[in-house]
Design a protein around this motif. Structure first.
Motif, PDB file in Angstrom:
ATOM      1  N   VAL A  52      -1.759   2.038   8.730  1.00 27.54           N
ATOM      2  CA  VAL A  52      -0.352   1.938   8.598  1.00 27.54           C
ATOM      3  C   VAL A  52       0.352   3.280   8.938  1.00 27.54           C
ATOM      4  N   THR A  53       1.655   2.779   9.613  1.00 30.21           N
ATOM      5  CA  THR A  53       2.562   4.133  10.044  1.00 30.21           C
ATOM      6  C   THR A  53       3.580   4.186   8.930  1.00 30.21           C
ATOM      7  N   ALA A  54       3.962   5.222   8.206  1.00 31.21           N
ATOM      8  CA  ALA A  54       4.915   5.402   7.231  1.00 31.21           C
ATOM      9  C   ALA A  54       5.843   6.691   7.690  1.00 31.21           C
ATOM     10  N   ASN A  55       6.875   6.955   7.288  1.00 28.01           N
ATOM     11  CA  ASN A  55       7.881   7.824   7.544  1.00 28.01           C
ATOM     12  C   ASN A  55       7.673   8.816   6.376  1.00 28.01           C
ATOM     13  N   ASP A  56       7.708  10.011   6.850  1.00 32.16           N
ATOM     14  CA  ASP A  56       7.086  11.061   5.623  1.00 32.16           C
ATOM     15  C   ASP A  56       8.335  12.189   6.005  1.00 32.16           C
ATOM     16  N   GLY A  57       9.596  11.939   5.532  1.00 32.28           N
ATOM     17  CA  GLY A  57      10.437  12.994   5.516  1.00 32.28           C
ATOM     18  C   GLY A  57      11.142  13.138   7.137  1.00 32.28           C
ATOM     19  N   GLY A  58      11.198  12.196   7.741  1.00 32.69           N
ATOM     20  CA  GLY A  58      11.844  11.923   9.200  1.00 32.69           C
ATOM     21  C   GLY A  58      10.541  11.800  10.259  1.00 32.69           C
ATOM     22  N   LEU A  60       7.140   8.387   0.877  1.00 31.85           N
ATOM     23  CA  LEU A  60       6.787   7.852   2.079  1.00 31.85           C
ATOM     24  C   LEU A  60       7.565   6.378   2.215  1.00 31.85           C
ATOM     25  N   LYS A  61       7.819   5.856   3.326  1.00 33.15           N
ATOM     26  CA  LYS A  61       8.571   4.816   3.602  1.00 33.15           C
ATOM     27  C   LYS A  61       7.824   3.953   4.716  1.00 33.15           C
ATOM     28  N   PHE A  62       7.351   2.820   4.491  1.00 36.57           N
ATOM     29  CA  PHE A  62       6.679   2.041   5.332  1.00 36.57           C
ATOM     30  C   PHE A  62       7.327   1.835   6.611  1.00 36.57           C
ATOM     31  N   GLU A  63       6.523   1.714   7.616  1.00 39.29           N
ATOM     32  CA  GLU A  63       7.101   1.226   9.081  1.00 39.29           C
ATOM     33  C   GLU A  63       6.385   0.228   9.836  1.00 39.29           C
ATOM     34  N   THR A  64       5.152   0.410   9.771  1.00 39.85           N
ATOM     35  CA  THR A  64       4.371  -0.685  10.518  1.00 39.85           C
ATOM     36  C   THR A  64       2.870  -0.643  10.345  1.00 39.85           C
ATOM     37  N   ASN A  80       0.056   8.531  10.402  1.00 42.86           N
ATOM     38  CA  ASN A  80      -0.630   7.152  10.173  1.00 42.86           C
ATOM     39  C   ASN A  80      -1.466   7.586   9.151  1.00 42.86           C
ATOM     40  N   TYR A  81      -1.896   6.583   8.145  1.00 40.18           N
ATOM     41  CA  TYR A  81      -2.463   6.550   7.175  1.00 40.18           C
ATOM     42  C   TYR A  81      -3.411   5.270   7.067  1.00 40.18           C
ATOM     43  N   GLU A  82      -4.525   5.577   6.382  1.00 40.01           N
ATOM     44  CA  GLU A  82      -5.578   4.316   6.068  1.00 40.01           C
ATOM     45  C   GLU A  82      -5.610   3.903   4.744  1.00 40.01           C
ATOM     46  N   ALA A  83      -5.449   2.755   4.476  1.00 38.13           N
ATOM     47  CA  ALA A  83      -5.072   2.194   2.915  1.00 38.13           C
ATOM     48  C   ALA A  83      -6.218   1.097   2.997  1.00 38.13           C
ATOM     49  N   ALA A 139       0.897  -1.250  -0.059  1.00 40.40           N
ATOM     50  CA  ALA A 139       0.131  -0.062   0.026  1.00 40.40           C
ATOM     51  C   ALA A 139       0.675   1.114  -0.028  1.00 40.40           C
ATOM     52  N   VAL A 140       1.953   1.418   1.031  1.00 37.01           N
ATOM     53  CA  VAL A 140       2.639   2.534   0.916  1.00 37.01           C
ATOM     54  C   VAL A 140       3.177   2.529  -0.334  1.00 37.01           C
ATOM     55  N   SER A 141       4.081   1.609  -0.989  1.00 39.62           N
ATOM     56  CA  SER A 141       4.867   1.561  -2.031  1.00 39.62           C
ATOM     57  C   SER A 141       4.122   2.101  -3.302  1.00 39.62           C
TER      58      SER A 141
END
Length: 117
Positions: free
Chosen positions: A83-89, A61-65, A93-96, A49-51
């Motif tokens: 999901v939690t994703a890293n956005d520029g450090g 964005l980079k997937f975390e968990t 949280n996002y809903e996918a 989803a993040v990719s």
């Protein structure tokens, strides 16, 4: 007296079948919680989803968990994941929502947005 036992048995059987139907009807098409968000398949769907969102938006964005999720049986399975994703450090949280058709080895990202609490 035997007639009363037969009626009681039929009534009991009817109640059992009705409760069985009601519980299965609630699951088909409804959302069911995912109990193990660390399951490798659930994590794979979160990573997808993040990719996929990153490919479309070039957001970096980079997937975390996977924080939590639900599934819905359709012509395949919908996964609604938080999901939690890293956005520029910064972790966000996002809903996918991902629609998977495993027999076709197919996944489709149908929704991705910032999660509301």
């Amino acid at each position: 007296m035997n007639n009363n036992k037969a009626i009681f048995f039929l009534l009991l059987l009817s109640v059992f079948l009705l409760s069985l139907y009601a519980s299965s009807a609630a699951r088909v098409g409804g959302w069911s919680p995912i109990t193990d968000v660390k399951d490798p398949h659930v994590v794979q769907i979160g990573e997808f989803a993040v990719s996929e969102y990153d490919k479309r938006s070039k957001s970096g964005l980079k997937f975390e968990t996977v924080v939590r999720g639900e599934t819905q049986v359709v012509a395949g399975t919908n996964y609604r994941l938080r999901v939690t994703a890293n956005d520029g450090g910064e972790s966000k949280n996002y809903e996918a929502i991902v629609w998977e058709k495993p027999w076709l080895k197919s996944m489709n990202l149908t929704s991705f947005k910032p999660a509301r609490f």
